[in-house]
Write an enzyme that holds these catalytic residues in place. Structure first.
Site, PDB file in Angstrom:
ATOM      1  N   GLU A 109       0.747  -1.318  -0.028  1.00 34.55           N
ATOM      2  CA  GLU A 109       0.252  -0.152   0.063  1.00 34.55           C
ATOM      3  C   GLU A 109       0.750   1.363   0.074  1.00 34.55           C
ATOM      4  O   GLU A 109       1.932   1.101   0.537  1.00 34.55           O
ATOM      5  CB  GLU A 109      -0.873   0.130   1.316  1.00 34.55           C
ATOM      6  N   ASP A 113      -4.938   5.184   6.015  1.00 35.17           N
ATOM      7  CA  ASP A 113      -5.522   6.318   6.783  1.00 35.17           C
ATOM      8  C   ASP A 113      -6.365   5.557   7.728  1.00 35.17           C
ATOM      9  O   ASP A 113      -5.872   5.418   8.717  1.00 35.17           O
ATOM     10  CB  ASP A 113      -6.251   7.143   5.681  1.00 35.17           C
ATOM     11  N   LYS A 141      -1.124   6.788   9.029  1.00 39.09           N
ATOM     12  CA  LYS A 141      -1.681   7.894   9.890  1.00 39.09           C
ATOM     13  C   LYS A 141      -2.306   7.477  11.067  1.00 39.09           C
ATOM     14  O   LYS A 141      -3.542   7.095  11.089  1.00 39.09           O
ATOM     15  CB  LYS A 141      -2.652   8.586   8.957  1.00 39.09           C
ATOM     16  N   PHE A 162      -3.234  16.040   4.757  1.00 39.73           N
ATOM     17  CA  PHE A 162      -3.418  15.516   3.488  1.00 39.73           C
ATOM     18  C   PHE A 162      -2.334  15.489   2.722  1.00 39.73           C
ATOM     19  O   PHE A 162      -1.701  16.633   2.435  1.00 39.73           O
ATOM     20  CB  PHE A 162      -4.570  16.360   2.774  1.00 39.73           C
ATOM     21  N   VAL A 163      -1.725  14.392   2.376  1.00 40.76           N
ATOM     22  CA  VAL A 163      -0.421  14.307   1.511  1.00 40.76           C
ATOM     23  C   VAL A 163      -0.410  13.904   0.089  1.00 40.76           C
ATOM     24  O   VAL A 163      -1.459  13.114  -0.037  1.00 40.76           O
ATOM     25  CB  VAL A 163       0.445  13.229   2.303  1.00 40.76           C
ATOM     26  N   ASP A 169      -2.215  10.999  -4.743  1.00 37.75           N
ATOM     27  CA  ASP A 169      -2.838  12.148  -5.682  1.00 37.75           C
ATOM     28  C   ASP A 169      -3.879  12.987  -4.649  1.00 37.75           C
ATOM     29  O   ASP A 169      -4.146  12.662  -3.683  1.00 37.75           O
ATOM     30  CB  ASP A 169      -3.303  11.602  -6.896  1.00 37.75           C
TER      31      ASP A 169
END
Length: 189
Positions: A109, A113, A141, A162-163, A169
Protein backbone atom coordinates in the site's frame (compact mmCIF):
# COMPACT_ATOMS: atom_id res chain seq x y z
CA UNK A 1 18.21 12.71 -21.63
CA UNK A 2 18.08 16.19 -22.96
CA UNK A 3 15.17 18.16 -21.60
CA UNK A 4 14.23 15.67 -18.86
CA UNK A 5 13.09 17.52 -15.77
CA UNK A 6 11.18 15.63 -13.07
CA UNK A 7 8.34 17.41 -11.31
CA UNK A 8 9.65 18.88 -8.08
CA UNK A 9 7.80 20.79 -5.32
CA UNK A 10 9.24 24.10 -6.48
CA UNK A 11 7.59 23.56 -9.91
CA UNK A 12 4.16 23.67 -8.28
CA UNK A 13 4.89 26.46 -5.84
CA UNK A 14 1.83 27.34 -3.78
CA UNK A 15 0.26 23.86 -4.07
CA UNK A 16 2.64 22.25 -1.57
CA UNK A 17 2.76 23.29 2.06
CA UNK A 18 5.71 21.23 3.32
CA UNK A 19 7.89 18.32 2.16
CA UNK A 20 7.61 15.53 4.75
CA UNK A 21 9.83 12.90 3.13
CA UNK A 22 12.56 13.32 0.55
CA UNK A 23 13.35 10.84 -2.20
CA UNK A 24 16.41 9.73 -0.19
CA UNK A 25 14.25 9.15 2.92
CA UNK A 26 11.81 7.04 0.92
CA UNK A 27 14.42 4.95 -0.90
CA UNK A 28 16.43 4.34 2.28
CA UNK A 29 13.37 3.09 4.15
CA UNK A 30 12.24 0.91 1.22
CA UNK A 31 15.65 -0.78 1.23
CA UNK A 32 15.17 -1.56 4.94
CA UNK A 33 11.65 -2.90 4.36
CA UNK A 34 12.90 -5.09 1.50
CA UNK A 35 15.58 -6.54 3.79
CA UNK A 36 12.92 -7.30 6.42
CA UNK A 37 10.70 -9.03 3.85
CA UNK A 38 13.64 -11.09 2.53
CA UNK A 39 14.52 -12.20 6.06
CA UNK A 40 10.93 -13.04 7.02
CA UNK A 41 10.21 -15.01 3.84
CA UNK A 42 13.54 -16.77 3.41
CA UNK A 43 12.96 -19.99 1.48
CA UNK A 44 9.34 -19.06 0.66
CA UNK A 45 7.75 -17.78 -2.53
CA UNK A 46 6.16 -14.37 -2.07
CA UNK A 47 3.42 -12.69 -4.05
CA UNK A 48 3.41 -8.90 -3.77
CA UNK A 49 -0.08 -7.49 -4.32
CA UNK A 50 -0.07 -3.80 -5.13
CA UNK A 51 -3.15 -1.69 -4.57
CA UNK A 52 -3.72 0.60 -7.55
CA UNK A 53 -3.18 3.37 -8.31
CA UNK A 54 -1.29 4.79 -5.36
CA UNK A 55 1.01 1.84 -4.68
CA UNK A 56 2.59 1.85 -8.14
CA UNK A 57 5.69 3.78 -7.02
CA UNK A 58 6.05 1.84 -3.76
CA UNK A 59 5.64 -1.52 -5.52
CA UNK A 60 8.15 -0.67 -8.25
CA UNK A 61 10.82 0.59 -5.89
CA UNK A 62 10.25 -2.03 -3.16
CA UNK A 63 10.51 -4.87 -5.68
CA UNK A 64 13.73 -3.38 -7.11
CA UNK A 65 15.23 -3.30 -3.59
CA UNK A 66 14.61 -7.03 -3.20
CA UNK A 67 17.53 -9.29 -4.12
CA UNK A 68 15.29 -12.29 -4.79
CA UNK A 69 12.56 -13.30 -7.17
CA UNK A 70 9.01 -12.25 -6.29
CA UNK A 71 5.82 -12.35 -8.26
CA UNK A 72 3.61 -9.30 -8.44
CA UNK A 73 -0.08 -8.77 -9.08
CA UNK A 74 -2.44 -5.83 -8.77
CA UNK A 75 -5.84 -5.01 -7.34
CA UNK A 76 -7.78 -1.81 -7.73
CA UNK A 77 -10.33 -1.02 -5.08
CA UNK A 78 -12.27 2.14 -4.49
CA UNK A 79 -13.65 3.83 -1.42
CA UNK A 80 -12.64 7.44 -1.94
CA UNK A 81 -14.51 8.72 -4.94
CA UNK A 82 -13.31 12.25 -5.64
CA UNK A 83 -13.20 13.47 -2.04
CA UNK A 84 -10.50 13.53 0.61
CA UNK A 85 -12.14 11.12 3.09
CA UNK A 86 -12.83 7.39 2.91
CA UNK A 87 -16.47 6.55 2.31
CA UNK A 88 -16.17 3.11 3.93
CA UNK A 89 -17.90 1.52 0.92
CA UNK A 90 -15.45 -0.64 -1.02
CA UNK A 91 -15.69 -1.85 -4.61
CA UNK A 92 -13.23 -4.08 -6.49
CA UNK A 93 -12.41 -2.33 -9.75
CA UNK A 94 -9.68 -4.81 -10.79
CA UNK A 95 -9.24 -8.19 -9.15
CA UNK A 96 -6.14 -10.36 -8.94
CA UNK A 97 -5.10 -12.42 -11.95
CA UNK A 98 -3.32 -14.88 -9.63
CA UNK A 99 -4.85 -17.65 -7.51
CA UNK A 100 -3.54 -16.98 -4.00
CA UNK A 101 -4.50 -20.35 -2.48
CA UNK A 102 -1.61 -21.46 -0.22
CA UNK A 103 0.48 -18.43 -1.25
CA UNK A 104 2.36 -16.00 0.99
CA UNK A 105 0.86 -12.62 0.11
CA UNK A 106 2.28 -9.23 1.01
CA UNK A 107 -0.19 -6.44 0.26
CA UNK A 108 1.71 -3.31 -0.79
CA UNK A 109 0.00 0.00 0.00
CA UNK A 110 0.98 3.62 -0.40
CA UNK A 111 -0.87 4.84 2.70
CA UNK A 112 -3.12 3.62 5.49
CA UNK A 113 -5.54 6.28 6.66
CA UNK A 114 -8.72 5.07 8.43
CA UNK A 115 -7.92 1.39 7.87
CA UNK A 116 -11.49 0.71 6.70
CA UNK A 117 -10.60 -0.13 3.10
CA UNK A 118 -7.55 -2.17 4.04
CA UNK A 119 -9.46 -4.12 6.68
CA UNK A 120 -12.02 -5.06 4.04
CA UNK A 121 -9.27 -6.01 1.57
CA UNK A 122 -7.41 -8.24 4.04
CA UNK A 123 -10.65 -10.03 4.94
CA UNK A 124 -11.42 -10.54 1.25
CA UNK A 125 -7.95 -11.94 0.55
CA UNK A 126 -7.98 -14.22 3.63
CA UNK A 127 -11.23 -15.75 2.38
CA UNK A 128 -9.31 -17.01 -0.67
CA UNK A 129 -7.17 -19.48 1.33
CA UNK A 130 -3.65 -17.99 1.26
CA UNK A 131 -0.86 -19.39 3.45
CA UNK A 132 -0.45 -15.87 4.91
CA UNK A 133 -1.41 -12.26 4.30
CA UNK A 134 0.75 -9.41 5.58
CA UNK A 135 0.72 -5.70 4.84
CA UNK A 136 3.54 -3.40 3.79
CA UNK A 137 2.72 0.30 3.63
CA UNK A 138 4.94 3.24 2.86
CA UNK A 139 2.87 5.59 5.04
CA UNK A 140 0.50 5.23 7.97
CA UNK A 141 -1.59 7.86 9.76
CA UNK A 142 -2.08 6.43 13.29
CA UNK A 143 -4.28 9.35 14.39
CA UNK A 144 -6.76 8.71 11.55
CA UNK A 145 -7.30 4.99 12.31
CA UNK A 146 -10.94 3.96 12.72
CA UNK A 147 -10.38 0.22 12.70
CA UNK A 148 -7.31 -1.76 13.82
CA UNK A 149 -5.33 -3.34 11.00
CA UNK A 150 -2.25 -5.44 11.66
CA UNK A 151 0.52 -3.92 9.58
CA UNK A 152 3.80 -5.83 9.61
CA UNK A 153 5.90 -3.45 7.52
CA UNK A 154 5.54 0.34 7.96
CA UNK A 155 7.72 2.84 6.18
CA UNK A 156 6.77 5.98 8.09
CA UNK A 157 4.09 7.12 10.51
CA UNK A 158 2.92 10.58 9.51
CA UNK A 159 0.46 13.16 10.87
CA UNK A 160 -3.14 13.27 9.67
CA UNK A 161 -2.47 15.86 6.98
CA UNK A 162 -3.52 15.55 3.36
CA UNK A 163 -0.40 14.30 1.60
CA UNK A 164 0.52 13.94 -2.05
CA UNK A 165 3.45 12.66 -4.05
CA UNK A 166 5.15 9.31 -4.53
CA UNK A 167 1.93 7.79 -5.90
CA UNK A 168 -0.48 9.76 -3.72
CA UNK A 169 -2.77 12.12 -5.54
CA UNK A 170 -5.36 14.81 -5.26
CA UNK A 171 -7.77 14.74 -8.21
CA UNK A 172 -5.20 12.58 -10.10
CA UNK A 173 -2.46 15.20 -9.78
CA UNK A 174 0.88 15.12 -7.89
CA UNK A 175 1.40 11.32 -8.13
CA UNK A 176 4.71 11.77 -9.94
CA UNK A 177 6.36 13.92 -7.28
CA UNK A 178 9.43 12.10 -5.97
CA UNK A 179 8.74 13.32 -2.43
CA UNK A 180 5.83 13.08 0.01
CA UNK A 181 4.45 16.50 0.86
CA UNK A 182 1.46 18.07 2.53
CA UNK A 183 -0.95 19.67 0.12
CA UNK A 184 -1.74 23.29 0.88
CA UNK A 185 -5.27 23.48 2.41
CA UNK A 186 -6.47 26.04 -0.16
CA UNK A 187 -6.03 23.32 -2.83
CA UNK A 188 -8.74 21.03 -1.40
CA UNK A 189 -10.96 23.14 0.89
Amino acid sequence: MAGFRPVEPQHIDGDIEKVLLTEADIQGRLAELAADIERDYEGKDVLLVGVLKGAVMVMADLSRHLSRHVEIDWMAISSYGSGTRSSGVVRILKDLDTDITDRHVVVVEDIIDTGLTLSWLVSNLQSRGPASVEICTMLRKPEAAKTPVGVKYVGFDIPSSFVVGYGLDFAEKYRNLRVVATLAPHMYS
